[in-house]
Design an enzyme around this catalytic site. Structure first.
Site, PDB file in Angstrom:
ATOM      1  N   ASP A  30       0.714  -0.841   0.119  1.00 55.39           N
ATOM      2  CA  ASP A  30      -0.043   0.134   0.170  1.00 55.39           C
ATOM      3  C   ASP A  30       1.077   1.272   0.088  1.00 55.39           C
ATOM      4  O   ASP A  30       1.641   1.244   0.756  1.00 55.39           O
ATOM      5  CB  ASP A  30      -0.889  -0.120   1.276  1.00 55.39           C
ATOM      6  CG  ASP A  30      -2.230   0.908   1.150  1.00 55.39           C
ATOM      7  OD1 ASP A  30      -3.379   0.733   1.087  1.00 55.39           O
ATOM      8  OD2 ASP A  30      -1.648   2.629   1.062  1.00 55.39           O
ATOM      9  N   ASN A  88     -12.528  -3.264   2.755  1.00 55.46           N
ATOM     10  CA  ASN A  88     -13.561  -2.236   2.125  1.00 55.46           C
ATOM     11  C   ASN A  88     -14.441  -2.395   1.260  1.00 55.46           C
ATOM     12  O   ASN A  88     -13.968  -2.579  -0.176  1.00 55.46           O
ATOM     13  CB  ASN A  88     -12.870  -0.560   2.724  1.00 55.46           C
ATOM     14  CG  ASN A  88     -11.661  -0.624   3.735  1.00 55.46           C
ATOM     15  OD1 ASN A  88     -12.513  -1.429   4.818  1.00 55.46           O
ATOM     16  ND2 ASN A  88     -10.886  -0.404   3.699  1.00 55.46           N
ATOM     17  N   GLY A  94     -16.728   2.382   3.744  1.00 55.62           N
ATOM     18  CA  GLY A  94     -14.865   3.204   3.492  1.00 55.62           C
ATOM     19  C   GLY A  94     -14.297   3.154   2.117  1.00 55.62           C
ATOM     20  O   GLY A  94     -13.007   2.964   2.122  1.00 55.62           O
ATOM     21  N   GLN A  95     -14.521   2.552   1.306  1.00 55.53           N
ATOM     22  CA  GLN A  95     -13.783   1.848   0.040  1.00 55.53           C
ATOM     23  C   GLN A  95     -13.705   3.278  -1.101  1.00 55.53           C
ATOM     24  O   GLN A  95     -14.631   3.539  -0.968  1.00 55.53           O
ATOM     25  CB  GLN A  95     -14.510   1.222  -0.787  1.00 55.53           C
ATOM     26  CG  GLN A  95     -14.341  -0.264  -2.033  1.00 55.53           C
ATOM     27  CD  GLN A  95     -14.301  -0.482  -2.340  1.00 55.53           C
ATOM     28  OE1 GLN A  95     -15.876  -0.934  -2.603  1.00 55.53           O
ATOM     29  NE2 GLN A  95     -14.683  -1.010  -3.979  1.00 55.53           N
ATOM     30  N   HIS A 101     -10.461  -4.979  -3.637  1.00 61.63           N
ATOM     31  CA  HIS A 101      -9.247  -5.189  -2.870  1.00 61.63           C
ATOM     32  C   HIS A 101      -8.789  -5.794  -1.918  1.00 61.63           C
ATOM     33  O   HIS A 101     -10.193  -5.271  -0.869  1.00 61.63           O
ATOM     34  CB  HIS A 101      -8.054  -4.173  -2.882  1.00 61.63           C
ATOM     35  CG  HIS A 101      -8.724  -2.829  -2.372  1.00 61.63           C
ATOM     36  ND1 HIS A 101      -9.279  -2.388  -2.844  1.00 61.63           N
ATOM     37  CD2 HIS A 101      -8.279  -1.964  -1.364  1.00 61.63           C
ATOM     38  CE1 HIS A 101     -10.240  -1.340  -2.409  1.00 61.63           C
ATOM     39  NE2 HIS A 101      -9.287  -1.186  -1.445  1.00 61.63           N
ATOM     40  N   HIS A 103      -7.349  -5.832   2.367  1.00 60.07           N
ATOM     41  CA  HIS A 103      -5.818  -5.417   3.215  1.00 60.07           C
ATOM     42  C   HIS A 103      -5.377  -6.514   4.038  1.00 60.07           C
ATOM     43  O   HIS A 103      -6.344  -7.517   4.184  1.00 60.07           O
ATOM     44  CB  HIS A 103      -6.236  -3.904   3.557  1.00 60.07           C
ATOM     45  CG  HIS A 103      -6.926  -2.855   3.023  1.00 60.07           C
ATOM     46  ND1 HIS A 103      -5.643  -1.720   3.233  1.00 60.07           N
ATOM     47  CD2 HIS A 103      -8.391  -3.001   2.682  1.00 60.07           C
ATOM     48  CE1 HIS A 103      -6.560  -0.702   2.089  1.00 60.07           C
ATOM     49  NE2 HIS A 103      -7.788  -1.184   1.917  1.00 60.07           N
TER      50      HIS A 103
HETATM   51  P1  5GP Z   1      -9.559   1.061  -0.179  1.00 61.62           P
HETATM   52  O1  5GP Z   1      -9.820   2.949   0.851  1.00 61.62           O
HETATM   53  O2  5GP Z   1     -10.824   1.689  -0.573  1.00 61.62           O
HETATM   54  O3  5GP Z   1      -9.860   0.164   1.175  1.00 61.62           O
HETATM   55  O4  5GP Z   1      -8.357   1.448  -0.222  1.00 61.62           O
HETATM   56  C1  5GP Z   1      -7.212   1.853  -1.199  1.00 61.62           C
HETATM   57  C2  5GP Z   1      -7.145   1.496  -0.386  1.00 61.62           C
HETATM   58  O5  5GP Z   1      -5.198   1.366  -2.126  1.00 61.62           O
HETATM   59  C3  5GP Z   1      -5.909   2.757   0.595  1.00 61.62           C
HETATM   60  O6  5GP Z   1      -5.076   1.872   1.700  1.00 61.62           O
HETATM   61  C4  5GP Z   1      -4.293   3.943  -0.518  1.00 61.62           C
HETATM   62  O7  5GP Z   1      -3.852   4.303   0.415  1.00 61.62           O
HETATM   63  C5  5GP Z   1      -3.729   2.427  -1.460  1.00 61.62           C
HETATM   64  N1  5GP Z   1      -3.363   3.018  -2.818  1.00 61.62           N
HETATM   65  C6  5GP Z   1      -4.282   4.369  -3.660  1.00 61.62           C
HETATM   66  N2  5GP Z   1      -3.030   4.527  -4.653  1.00 61.62           N
HETATM   67  C7  5GP Z   1      -2.753   3.833  -5.184  1.00 61.62           C
HETATM   68  C8  5GP Z   1      -1.413   3.515  -5.096  1.00 61.62           C
HETATM   69  O8  5GP Z   1      -1.496   3.534  -6.758  1.00 61.62           O
HETATM   70  N3  5GP Z   1      -0.230   2.457  -5.597  1.00 61.62           N
HETATM   71  C9  5GP Z   1      -0.913   1.939  -4.490  1.00 61.62           C
HETATM   72  N4  5GP Z   1       0.406   0.651  -3.878  1.00 61.62           N
HETATM   73  N5  5GP Z   1      -1.508   1.986  -3.054  1.00 61.62           N
HETATM   74  C10 5GP Z   1      -2.741   2.610  -3.136  1.00 61.62           C
END
Ligand code: 5GP
Ligand code: ZN
Length: 115
Positions: A30, A88, A94-95, A101, A103
């Site tokens: 991340d 998420n 919180g997505q 994906h 985590h």
């Molecule tokens: P969500 O908030 O959808 O559960 O998680 C999205 C995750 O993707 C976040 O933890 C954010 O830091 C990560 N993220 C967003 N853009 C990028 C990217 O371009 N590269 C990487 N490695 N992580 C990303």
């Protein structure tokens, strides 16, 4: 999908720090880690969230949960101490990236409940 960041990462158009890859799945670190180990596990196929998984994706879902996640946890050294696996989903979940994906967070003691 056209503008999806994680599709671009899966296709190598946006760089990432790769942790694991096979023909169906990619795992990478991340960008904004919330724990010493914070890896995102994605299907290469675009699926918006866990709600988009269908019957045709059973093998993929089982592969991620029974092989990829335990394998990565082992390779990161968090299999014994423990870790958290989170997906998420939607606005209230919180997505922020609309490509499924998981985590995988570990390397410290995590608190519960989440915010
Ligand atoms: P969500 O908030 O959808 O559960 O998680 C999205 C995750 O993707 C976040 O933890 C954010 O830091 C990560 N993220 C967003 N853009 C990028 C990217 O371009 N590269 C990487 N490695 N992580 C990303
Ligand atoms: Zn995508």
């Amino acid at each position: 999908m056209g503008d999806c960041i994680f599709c671009k990462i899966a296709q190598g158009e946006i760089p990432s720090t790769k942790v694991y890859e096979d023909d169906q799945v990619l795992a990478f670190r991340d960008l904004d880690p919330q724990a010493p180990e914070h890896v995102l596990i994605i299907p290469k196929k675009h699926l918006a969230s866990i709600m988009a998984l269908g019957r045709d994706d059973r093998e993929l879902a089982a592969h991620i949960l029974t092989e990829v996640v335990p394998g990565i946890a082992h390779s990161l050294g968090v299999d014994v101490g423990g870790f958290r696996l989170v997906t998420n989903t939607g606005a209230d979940g919180g997505q922020t990236v609309e490509h499924l994906h998981f985590h995988l967070l570990g390397g410290r003691s995590l608190t519960w409940p989440p915010g």
